[in-house]
Design a protein around this motif. Structure first.
Motif, PDB file in Angstrom:
ATOM      1  N   ARG A   1      -5.903 -13.245   4.302  1.00  0.00           N
ATOM      2  CA  ARG A   1      -5.272 -12.994   3.004  1.00  0.00           C
ATOM      3  C   ARG A   1      -6.340 -13.053   1.922  1.00  0.00           C
ATOM      4  NH1 ARG A   1      -2.206 -17.298   2.097  1.00  0.00           N
ATOM      5  NH2 ARG A   1      -3.117 -17.859   0.105  1.00  0.00           N
TER       6      ARG A   1
ATOM      7  N   PRO B   1      -9.097 -19.322  -3.443  1.00  0.00           N
ATOM      8  CA  PRO B   1      -9.811 -18.051  -3.492  1.00  0.00           C
ATOM      9  C   PRO B   1     -10.623 -17.964  -4.786  1.00  0.00           C
ATOM     10  CG  PRO B   1      -7.525 -17.713  -4.077  1.00  0.00           C
ATOM     11  CD  PRO B   1      -7.660 -19.153  -3.682  1.00  0.00           C
TER      12      PRO B   1
ATOM     13  N   LEU C   1      -6.683 -13.416 -10.632  1.00  0.00           N
ATOM     14  CA  LEU C   1      -6.687 -12.716  -9.346  1.00  0.00           C
ATOM     15  C   LEU C   1      -5.271 -12.226  -9.025  1.00  0.00           C
ATOM     16  CD1 LEU C   1      -8.946 -15.213  -7.301  1.00  0.00           C
ATOM     17  CD2 LEU C   1      -9.651 -13.168  -8.542  1.00  0.00           C
TER      18      LEU C   1
ATOM     19  N   TRP D   1      -3.096  -8.459   2.586  1.00  0.00           N
ATOM     20  CA  TRP D   1      -3.399  -8.878   3.949  1.00  0.00           C
ATOM     21  C   TRP D   1      -4.354  -7.871   4.554  1.00  0.00           C
ATOM     22  CZ3 TRP D   1      -2.501 -13.484   5.848  1.00  0.00           C
ATOM     23  CH2 TRP D   1      -1.454 -14.247   5.304  1.00  0.00           C
TER      24      TRP D   1
ATOM     25  N   ARG E   1      14.933 -14.355   5.918  1.00  0.00           N
ATOM     26  CA  ARG E   1      15.158 -15.573   5.127  1.00  0.00           C
ATOM     27  C   ARG E   1      15.971 -16.595   5.919  1.00  0.00           C
ATOM     28  NH1 ARG E   1      14.976 -12.939   0.032  1.00  0.00           N
ATOM     29  NH2 ARG E   1      16.843 -11.766   0.511  1.00  0.00           N
TER      30      ARG E   1
ATOM     31  N   SER F   1      -2.969  -4.173   3.620  1.00  0.00           N
ATOM     32  CA  SER F   1      -1.583  -4.108   3.126  1.00  0.00           C
ATOM     33  C   SER F   1      -1.473  -4.940   1.859  1.00  0.00           C
ATOM     34  CB  SER F   1      -0.614  -4.666   4.172  1.00  0.00           C
ATOM     35  OG  SER F   1      -0.709  -3.952   5.382  1.00  0.00           O
ATOM     36  N   ILE F   2      -1.189  -4.281   0.756  1.00  0.00           N
ATOM     37  CA  ILE F   2      -1.026  -4.989  -0.521  1.00  0.00           C
ATOM     38  C   ILE F   2       0.272  -5.796  -0.505  1.00  0.00           C
ATOM     39  CG2 ILE F   2      -0.759  -4.687  -3.019  1.00  0.00           C
ATOM     40  CD1 ILE F   2      -3.444  -3.726  -2.134  1.00  0.00           C
ATOM     41  N   ILE F   3       0.206  -7.033  -0.980  1.00  0.00           N
ATOM     42  CA  ILE F   3       1.417  -7.858  -1.044  1.00  0.00           C
ATOM     43  C   ILE F   3       2.208  -7.507  -2.301  1.00  0.00           C
ATOM     44  CG2 ILE F   3       2.311 -10.221  -1.240  1.00  0.00           C
ATOM     45  CD1 ILE F   3      -0.174 -11.156   0.319  1.00  0.00           C
ATOM     46  N   GLN F   4       3.476  -7.140  -2.109  1.00  0.00           N
ATOM     47  CA  GLN F   4       4.333  -6.741  -3.228  1.00  0.00           C
ATOM     48  C   GLN F   4       5.199  -7.893  -3.719  1.00  0.00           C
ATOM     49  OE1 GLN F   4       6.099  -3.645  -0.875  1.00  0.00           O
ATOM     50  NE2 GLN F   4       5.021  -2.034  -1.998  1.00  0.00           N
ATOM     51  N   SER F   5       5.720  -8.640  -2.773  1.00  0.00           N
ATOM     52  CA  SER F   5       6.548  -9.805  -3.122  1.00  0.00           C
ATOM     53  C   SER F   5       6.597 -10.729  -1.914  1.00  0.00           C
ATOM     54  CB  SER F   5       7.961  -9.368  -3.519  1.00  0.00           C
ATOM     55  OG  SER F   5       8.584  -8.706  -2.438  1.00  0.00           O
ATOM     56  N   SER F   6       7.259 -11.868  -2.061  1.00  0.00           N
ATOM     57  CA  SER F   6       7.312 -12.849  -0.975  1.00  0.00           C
ATOM     58  C   SER F   6       8.741 -13.330  -0.757  1.00  0.00           C
ATOM     59  CB  SER F   6       6.392 -14.028  -1.294  1.00  0.00           C
ATOM     60  OG  SER F   6       5.052 -13.590  -1.403  1.00  0.00           O
ATOM     61  N   PRO F   7       9.478 -12.643   0.136  1.00  0.00           N
ATOM     62  CA  PRO F   7      10.865 -13.039   0.415  1.00  0.00           C
ATOM     63  C   PRO F   7      10.977 -14.495   0.863  1.00  0.00           C
ATOM     64  CG  PRO F   7      10.370 -10.925   1.434  1.00  0.00           C
ATOM     65  CD  PRO F   7       9.077 -11.447   0.883  1.00  0.00           C
ATOM     66  N   VAL F   8       9.990 -14.986   1.589  1.00  0.00           N
ATOM     67  CA  VAL F   8       9.980 -16.402   1.980  1.00  0.00           C
ATOM     68  C   VAL F   8       8.655 -17.016   1.546  1.00  0.00           C
ATOM     69  CG1 VAL F   8      10.100 -18.068   3.874  1.00  0.00           C
ATOM     70  CG2 VAL F   8      11.435 -15.944   4.003  1.00  0.00           C
ATOM     71  N   THR F   9       8.705 -17.922   0.576  1.00  0.00           N
ATOM     72  CA  THR F   9       7.478 -18.622   0.192  1.00  0.00           C
ATOM     73  C   THR F   9       7.326 -19.851   1.070  1.00  0.00           C
ATOM     74  OG1 THR F   9       8.704 -19.798  -1.515  1.00  0.00           O
ATOM     75  CG2 THR F   9       7.514 -17.840  -2.204  1.00  0.00           C
TER      76      THR F   9
ATOM     77  N   ALA G   1       7.908 -19.584   8.409  1.00  0.00           N
ATOM     78  CA  ALA G   1       7.345 -20.476   7.388  1.00  0.00           C
ATOM     79  C   ALA G   1       6.998 -19.716   6.120  1.00  0.00           C
ATOM     80  CB  ALA G   1       6.112 -21.189   7.927  1.00  0.00           C
ATOM     81  N   THR G   2       6.664 -18.440   6.270  1.00  0.00           N
ATOM     82  CA  THR G   2       6.338 -17.624   5.101  1.00  0.00           C
ATOM     83  C   THR G   2       6.509 -16.157   5.456  1.00  0.00           C
ATOM     84  OG1 THR G   2       4.664 -17.210   3.405  1.00  0.00           O
ATOM     85  CG2 THR G   2       3.872 -17.477   5.635  1.00  0.00           C
ATOM     86  N   CYS G   3       6.815 -15.333   4.471  1.00  0.00           N
ATOM     87  CA  CYS G   3       7.019 -13.908   4.709  1.00  0.00           C
ATOM     88  C   CYS G   3       6.723 -13.124   3.443  1.00  0.00           C
ATOM     89  CB  CYS G   3       8.452 -13.650   5.169  1.00  0.00           C
ATOM     90  SG  CYS G   3       8.844 -11.907   5.386  1.00  0.00           S
ATOM     91  N   ASP G   4       5.872 -12.118   3.572  1.00  0.00           N
ATOM     92  CA  ASP G   4       5.524 -11.259   2.439  1.00  0.00           C
ATOM     93  C   ASP G   4       6.015  -9.838   2.672  1.00  0.00           C
ATOM     94  OD1 ASP G   4       4.154 -13.303   1.170  1.00  0.00           O
ATOM     95  OD2 ASP G   4       2.231 -12.797   2.104  1.00  0.00           O
ATOM     96  N   ARG G   5       6.458  -9.201   1.601  1.00  0.00           N
ATOM     97  CA  ARG G   5       6.735  -7.773   1.613  1.00  0.00           C
ATOM     98  C   ARG G   5       5.425  -7.074   1.280  1.00  0.00           C
ATOM     99  NH1 ARG G   5      10.543  -4.019  -0.777  1.00  0.00           N
ATOM    100  NH2 ARG G   5       9.762  -2.023   0.005  1.00  0.00           N
ATOM    101  N   VAL G   6       5.038  -6.090   2.100  1.00  0.00           N
ATOM    102  CA  VAL G   6       3.746  -5.428   1.892  1.00  0.00           C
ATOM    103  C   VAL G   6       3.865  -3.908   1.924  1.00  0.00           C
ATOM    104  CG1 VAL G   6       2.381  -7.331   2.861  1.00  0.00           C
ATOM    105  CG2 VAL G   6       3.223  -5.503   4.366  1.00  0.00           C
ATOM    106  N   THR G   7       2.829  -3.260   1.395  1.00  0.00           N
ATOM    107  CA  THR G   7       2.722  -1.802   1.488  1.00  0.00           C
ATOM    108  C   THR G   7       2.249  -1.428   2.886  1.00  0.00           C
ATOM    109  OG1 THR G   7       0.396  -1.761   0.855  1.00  0.00           O
ATOM    110  CG2 THR G   7       2.017  -1.678  -0.916  1.00  0.00           C
TER     111      THR G   7
ATOM    112  N   HIS H   1      -7.428 -12.499  -2.304  1.00  0.00           N
ATOM    113  CA  HIS H   1      -6.949 -12.453  -3.689  1.00  0.00           C
ATOM    114  C   HIS H   1      -8.075 -11.923  -4.557  1.00  0.00           C
ATOM    115  CE1 HIS H   1      -3.192 -14.702  -3.027  1.00  0.00           C
ATOM    116  NE2 HIS H   1      -3.873 -15.289  -2.069  1.00  0.00           N
TER     117      HIS H   1
END
Lengths: 159, 159
Positions: free
Chosen positions: B115, A152, B72, B77, A95, B140-148, A101-107, B117
């Motif tokens: 990416r 999408p 959706l 990713w 952060r 990789s499933i997106i769980q959350s987005s620490p930086v949008t 510019a963007t960051c996702d938490r993923v499995t 959806h």
DNA sequence: CATGAAAACAGGTCTTA
DNA sequence: TAAGACCTGTTTTCATG
């Protein structure tokens, strides 16, 4: 069988989708212009846009930035896998890095996927050096974009 | 030492950056409102925005969409590695998949990062099934987005 | 169709190279 | 002195009731 897009206030029809596509393409298109394109009156289109906003489908209005044009010509995707116990630390560091510019938490094996924009390879190295004490990283330089940001759509949607 | 953001027509100053940030945040903010916030007259701000557009820094205006709000709710990713000789085919297939919102060609083991959806896990499977004949995929499933999505900035920029 | 707000425009002033 | 940036006042366009 035709898939129907639903949201809390009912169905989205083909006109809604055309409005959304036009706005994704150019959010400053005038209501009159959109109305002409979809064959409706301006107030009707205005009302539909209002509903799309209140339904949370349109989250907001923003600009498309070209990072290369203001001195950040190098873009990359970073996959980041924190060492055990450092997930929170890494999340905070990501952060704090302004180049991200963007960051996702993923499995999966990687915990984070982040897009960075920098001026040069040494700048990229500096970004990675901030993360590397707490995580393993994997860097992929972006060469081109076969699909640029678009709306999408489920396969076979009612458009 | 302060880094200066350059573009063809000269330097970007702190006011330009504040204008860009406001527009990224809300592209429908009125010129008058932005002018008040940066302590300038409306025409001055208007002129600066015009220059940011002509310099290619502002590429266009668009809307932020919430895919979950129109059915959706599942985002992922996909990393895609075509089998030898199928790179062109894969690139075309990716363009044709409507669930793909964005896709970059990258260096490294994976050739593409996309990416997607979708409405459900079965829908995700159908997307992957279209690609799998020509490429290896990693999801990789997106769980959350620490930086949008935000304005990237070089470390120590003149803001 | 009418009203009100917001953006584009034109003309004038000040600073700076 | 000339160029550029900014400000004030006016006109016109556009969204909204």
């Amino acid at each position: 069988m035709i898939k129907r897009l639903r949201y809390e206030n009912g169905d989205l029809d083909a006109v809604d989708l055309r409005i959304l596509r036009m706005l994704v393409d150019d959010a400053r298109a005038s209501v009159a212009e959109i109305a002409r394109s979809v064959g409706m009156s301006a107030p009707s289109v205005s009302e539909r846009i209002r509903r799309l906003q209140e339904g949370g489908i349109i989250e907001g209005y923003t600009i498309r930035i070209n990072p290369a044009a203001f001195g950040l010509p190098l873009a990359a995707w970073l996959r980041i896998r924190p060492v055990p116990g450092q997930l929170g630390t890494v999340s905070e560091i990501l952060r704090d890095i302004p180049e991200i510019a963007t960051c996702d938490r993923v499995t999966g094996e990687d915990c984070f996927i982040a897009r960075v924009h920098v001026g040069s390879v040494p700048d990229l190295e500096r970004v990675i050096d901030r993360i590397i004490p707490y995580a393993m990283t994997n860097t992929s330089i972006i060469q081109s974009s076969p699909v640029t940001e678009r709306l999408p759509m489920p396969a076979g949607a009612n458009d």
